[in-house]
Design a protein around this motif. Structure first.
Motif, PDB file in Angstrom:
ATOM      1  N   ILE A  66      40.893  -4.147  14.511  1.00 28.50           N
ATOM      2  CA  ILE A  66      41.940  -3.355  13.852  1.00 28.50           C
ATOM      3  C   ILE A  66      43.122  -4.278  13.572  1.00 28.50           C
ATOM      4  CG2 ILE A  66      43.263  -1.220  13.945  1.00 28.50           C
ATOM      5  CD1 ILE A  66      40.169  -0.943  14.091  1.00 28.50           C
ATOM      6  N   SER A  67      42.951  -5.061  12.541  1.00 27.36           N
ATOM      7  CA  SER A  67      43.918  -6.096  12.174  1.00 27.36           C
ATOM      8  C   SER A  67      43.519  -6.639  10.808  1.00 27.36           C
ATOM      9  CB  SER A  67      43.899  -7.229  13.208  1.00 27.36           C
ATOM     10  OG  SER A  67      42.595  -7.790  13.296  1.00 27.36           O
ATOM     11  N   ALA A  68      44.350  -7.514  10.268  1.00 28.03           N
ATOM     12  CA  ALA A  68      44.023  -8.130   8.981  1.00 28.03           C
ATOM     13  C   ALA A  68      42.725  -8.919   9.075  1.00 28.03           C
ATOM     14  CB  ALA A  68      45.168  -9.032   8.529  1.00 28.03           C
ATOM     15  N   ARG A  69      42.583  -9.732  10.123  1.00 26.34           N
ATOM     16  CA  ARG A  69      41.351 -10.520  10.255  1.00 26.34           C
ATOM     17  C   ARG A  69      40.146  -9.615  10.483  1.00 26.34           C
ATOM     18  NH1 ARG A  69      43.912 -11.035  15.118  1.00 26.34           N
ATOM     19  NH2 ARG A  69      42.712 -10.730  17.031  1.00 26.34           N
ATOM     20  N   GLY A  70      40.381  -8.440  11.085  1.00 27.51           N
ATOM     21  CA  GLY A  70      39.295  -7.488  11.285  1.00 27.51           C
ATOM     22  C   GLY A  70      38.755  -6.965   9.966  1.00 27.51           C
ATOM     23  N   ILE A  71      39.655  -6.693   9.022  1.00 27.61           N
ATOM     24  CA  ILE A  71      39.237  -6.209   7.707  1.00 27.61           C
ATOM     25  C   ILE A  71      38.508  -7.308   6.942  1.00 27.61           C
ATOM     26  CG2 ILE A  71      40.057  -5.359   5.469  1.00 27.61           C
ATOM     27  CD1 ILE A  71      42.325  -3.968   6.947  1.00 27.61           C
ATOM     28  N   LEU A 104      35.092  -7.698   8.459  1.00 24.75           N
ATOM     29  CA  LEU A 104      34.252  -6.551   8.121  1.00 24.75           C
ATOM     30  C   LEU A 104      33.750  -6.652   6.688  1.00 24.75           C
ATOM     31  CD1 LEU A 104      33.132  -3.737   8.849  1.00 24.75           C
ATOM     32  CD2 LEU A 104      35.327  -2.773   8.100  1.00 24.75           C
ATOM     33  N   HIS A 105      34.622  -7.044   5.768  1.00 25.02           N
ATOM     34  CA  HIS A 105      34.234  -7.168   4.364  1.00 25.02           C
ATOM     35  C   HIS A 105      33.125  -8.219   4.200  1.00 25.02           C
ATOM     36  CE1 HIS A 105      34.977  -6.542   0.080  1.00 25.02           C
ATOM     37  NE2 HIS A 105      34.875  -7.857  -0.096  1.00 25.02           N
ATOM     38  N   GLU A 106      33.278  -9.336   4.908  1.00 18.10           N
ATOM     39  CA  GLU A 106      32.257 -10.385   4.819  1.00 18.10           C
ATOM     40  C   GLU A 106      30.938  -9.931   5.439  1.00 18.10           C
ATOM     41  OE1 GLU A 106      31.612 -15.133   5.955  1.00 18.10           O
ATOM     42  OE2 GLU A 106      33.435 -14.085   6.577  1.00 18.10           O
ATOM     43  N   LYS A 107      31.030  -9.220   6.541  1.00 15.80           N
ATOM     44  CA  LYS A 107      29.820  -8.745   7.217  1.00 15.80           C
ATOM     45  C   LYS A 107      29.075  -7.714   6.373  1.00 15.80           C
ATOM     46  CE  LYS A 107      28.201  -6.690  11.564  1.00 15.80           C
ATOM     47  NZ  LYS A 107      28.591  -6.169  12.901  1.00 15.80           N
ATOM     48  N   LEU A 108      29.819  -6.830   5.725  1.00 14.15           N
ATOM     49  CA  LEU A 108      29.194  -5.774   4.921  1.00 14.15           C
ATOM     50  C   LEU A 108      28.615  -6.294   3.612  1.00 14.15           C
ATOM     51  CD1 LEU A 108      31.798  -2.849   5.280  1.00 14.15           C
ATOM     52  CD2 LEU A 108      29.490  -2.927   6.259  1.00 14.15           C
ATOM     53  N   THR A 120      34.245   0.567   0.096  1.00 13.49           N
ATOM     54  CA  THR A 120      33.384   0.755   1.265  1.00 13.49           C
ATOM     55  C   THR A 120      33.971   0.078   2.492  1.00 13.49           C
ATOM     56  OG1 THR A 120      31.414   0.857  -0.143  1.00 13.49           O
ATOM     57  CG2 THR A 120      31.065   0.389   2.195  1.00 13.49           C
ATOM     58  N   THR A 121      34.527  -1.096   2.298  1.00 16.68           N
ATOM     59  CA  THR A 121      35.138  -1.822   3.415  1.00 16.68           C
ATOM     60  C   THR A 121      36.259  -1.005   4.054  1.00 16.68           C
ATOM     61  OG1 THR A 121      34.612  -4.007   2.529  1.00 16.68           O
ATOM     62  CG2 THR A 121      36.459  -3.871   4.074  1.00 16.68           C
ATOM     63  N   PHE A 122      37.128  -0.438   3.246  1.00 15.03           N
ATOM     64  CA  PHE A 122      38.234   0.340   3.798  1.00 15.03           C
ATOM     65  C   PHE A 122      37.754   1.650   4.419  1.00 15.03           C
ATOM     66  CE2 PHE A 122      41.096  -2.467   1.394  1.00 15.03           C
ATOM     67  CZ  PHE A 122      42.097  -2.631   2.336  1.00 15.03           C
ATOM     68  N   GLU A 123      36.707   2.235   3.850  1.00 13.64           N
ATOM     69  CA  GLU A 123      36.140   3.449   4.446  1.00 13.64           C
ATOM     70  C   GLU A 123      35.607   3.157   5.840  1.00 13.64           C
ATOM     71  OE1 GLU A 123      34.904   7.511   4.563  1.00 13.64           O
ATOM     72  OE2 GLU A 123      36.208   6.437   3.165  1.00 13.64           O
ATOM     73  N   TYR A 124      34.863   2.045   5.968  1.00 13.61           N
ATOM     74  CA  TYR A 124      34.349   1.633   7.270  1.00 13.61           C
ATOM     75  C   TYR A 124      35.492   1.291   8.227  1.00 13.61           C
ATOM     76  CZ  TYR A 124      29.272   1.360   6.522  1.00 13.61           C
ATOM     77  OH  TYR A 124      27.946   1.668   6.346  1.00 13.61           O
ATOM     78  N   PHE A 125      36.513   0.617   7.706  1.00 14.90           N
ATOM     79  CA  PHE A 125      37.651   0.252   8.551  1.00 14.90           C
ATOM     80  C   PHE A 125      38.323   1.498   9.118  1.00 14.90           C
ATOM     81  CE2 PHE A 125      42.277  -0.389   8.928  1.00 14.90           C
ATOM     82  CZ  PHE A 125      42.286  -1.305   9.972  1.00 14.90           C
ATOM     83  N   GLY A 126      38.500   2.517   8.274  1.00 16.23           N
ATOM     84  CA  GLY A 126      39.118   3.759   8.734  1.00 16.23           C
ATOM     85  C   GLY A 126      38.332   4.401   9.871  1.00 16.23           C
ATOM     86  N   LYS A 127      37.015   4.428   9.721  1.00 13.89           N
ATOM     87  CA  LYS A 127      36.173   5.010  10.773  1.00 13.89           C
ATOM     88  C   LYS A 127      36.269   4.184  12.055  1.00 13.89           C
ATOM     89  CE  LYS A 127      32.789   6.996   7.564  1.00 13.89           C
ATOM     90  NZ  LYS A 127      31.395   6.921   7.031  1.00 13.89           N
ATOM     91  N   SER A 141      40.556   8.637   4.597  1.00  6.99           N
ATOM     92  CA  SER A 141      39.425   9.557   4.778  1.00  6.99           C
ATOM     93  C   SER A 141      38.531   9.118   5.923  1.00  6.99           C
ATOM     94  CB  SER A 141      38.618   9.679   3.483  1.00  6.99           C
ATOM     95  OG  SER A 141      38.076   8.419   3.112  1.00  6.99           O
ATOM     96  N   GLY A 142      38.300   7.804   6.047  1.00  4.23           N
ATOM     97  CA  GLY A 142      37.473   7.310   7.139  1.00  4.23           C
ATOM     98  C   GLY A 142      38.119   7.564   8.488  1.00  4.23           C
TER      99      GLY A 142
END
Length: 307
Positions: free
Chosen positions: A194-199, A202-206, A230-237, A270-271
């Motif tokens: 839950i941070s900038a590096r986390g996003i 996550l984007h690279e992994k997805l 999709t990345t931000f949706e996953y991040f929200g969840k 929404s996530g």
């Protein structure tokens, strides 16, 4: 008029301003200075001193300074005013230094400044996320009653737990110091996700795509790019999953979200809400309009015993 000089000391920049006793920004605007966080001890101390004097001189009318408040990231002994940051690529030179006494000594050489301070003025220190939370209560009085969880998402995840406007740092229903960043999560800690590096991770992994910064992903999402959305949706969840236990244990009526990442809230809203679907109907989420301003305004709360 009486007031306080406030500094938000970050690793890349320092924000500063002068705050009135009423909790308003007296300065015409928040000032921004380079941090010089990798310089030697003398340079950093001179820099802090010059910022304080610079802010003092910007006020267009006489003002009596009752105190100086400085927001620092941890690790830091806030009560004693001693930095414990070491080997984290910022402010290493300050390790173990009594900043309160050192800065007061340097400021004592500035006659104009000393002549307009109260006899017992002092310098106080607090965690940057804690001051951000206290500042939010200045801007929104409804946060002064009941339980509130404040989270600031940027290069890391800052957190503060409030009850009736006071910081809760040592109680069974909050983590030690009120810090959630180092709580185990998904094989590491919350701060890694839950941070900038986390996003970015996550984007690279997805999608197998490396992006230079979160803003690039957000801009793509706003243009309708499915990968970015999709990345931000996953991040929200993921965000919801990371904080759900704290919400259940502490049971706040409001979650305040601030920091740079909060500017993209509509993309992960929404996530996040889907992950928090079991929250009580009375629970609501509030966005911070200006995290930097909140942090500086929080300094006033450090000096309530002197008002």
């Amino acid at each position: 008029m009486n007031g306080f000089i406030a500094l938000d000391v970050g690793g890349t920049s320092i924000k500063a301003g002068v705050i009135s006793e009423a909790g308003h920004l007296i300065s015409s605007k928040i000032s921004h200075y380079p941090s010089q966080s990798n310089e030697d001890l003398g340079t950093i101390l001179d820099h802090f001193t010059s910022i304080i004097i610079d802010e003092f001189k910007k006020i267009p009318f006489p003002i009596t300074i009752k105190g100086i408040g400085m927001a620092f990231p941890g690790p830091f002994d806030y009560e004693k005013g001693i930095s414990l940051m070491q080997n984290i690529n910022k402010y290493d030179a300050l390790y173990g230094i009594d900043l309160r006494q050192t800065l007061m000594l340097k400021l004592s050489h500035h006659e104009a400044f000393i002549s307009q301070t109260t006899p017992h003025y002092t310098i106080r220190f607090e965690n940057d996320a804690s001051l951000y939370a206290l500042g939010e209560t200045v801007l929104d009085e409804s946060l002064m009653s009941g339980k509130v969880l404040c989270l600031c998402i940027g290069t890391g995840l800052g957190s503060a737990f409030l009850e009736d406007g006071k910081l809760i740092t040592s109680r069974e229903d909050v983590p030690p110091n009120g810090w959630v960043y180092d709580t185990p999560f998904l094989g590491s800690i919350i701060d890694d996700h839950i941070s900038a590096r986390g996003i970015l991770s996550l984007h690279e992994k997805l999608h197998g795509i490396q992006m230079p910064d979160v803003k690039s992903i957000a801009d793509s999402a706003l243009q309708g790019n499915l990968y970015a959305l999709t990345t931000f949706e996953y991040f929200g969840k993921r965000f919801g999953e990371a904080i759900n236990d704290f919400l259940e244990t502490f049971n706040p009526h409001t979650l305040v979200i601030g920091g740079q990442i909060a500017k993209s809230y509509t993309l992960f809203e929404s996530g996040l809400k889907a992950s928090l679907a079991t929250s009580p109907p009375s629970f609501h989420i509030k966005l911070s309009t200006d995290s930097s301003l909140s942090t500086l305004l929080g300094v006033k709360q450090l000096f309530l015993d002197t008002l």
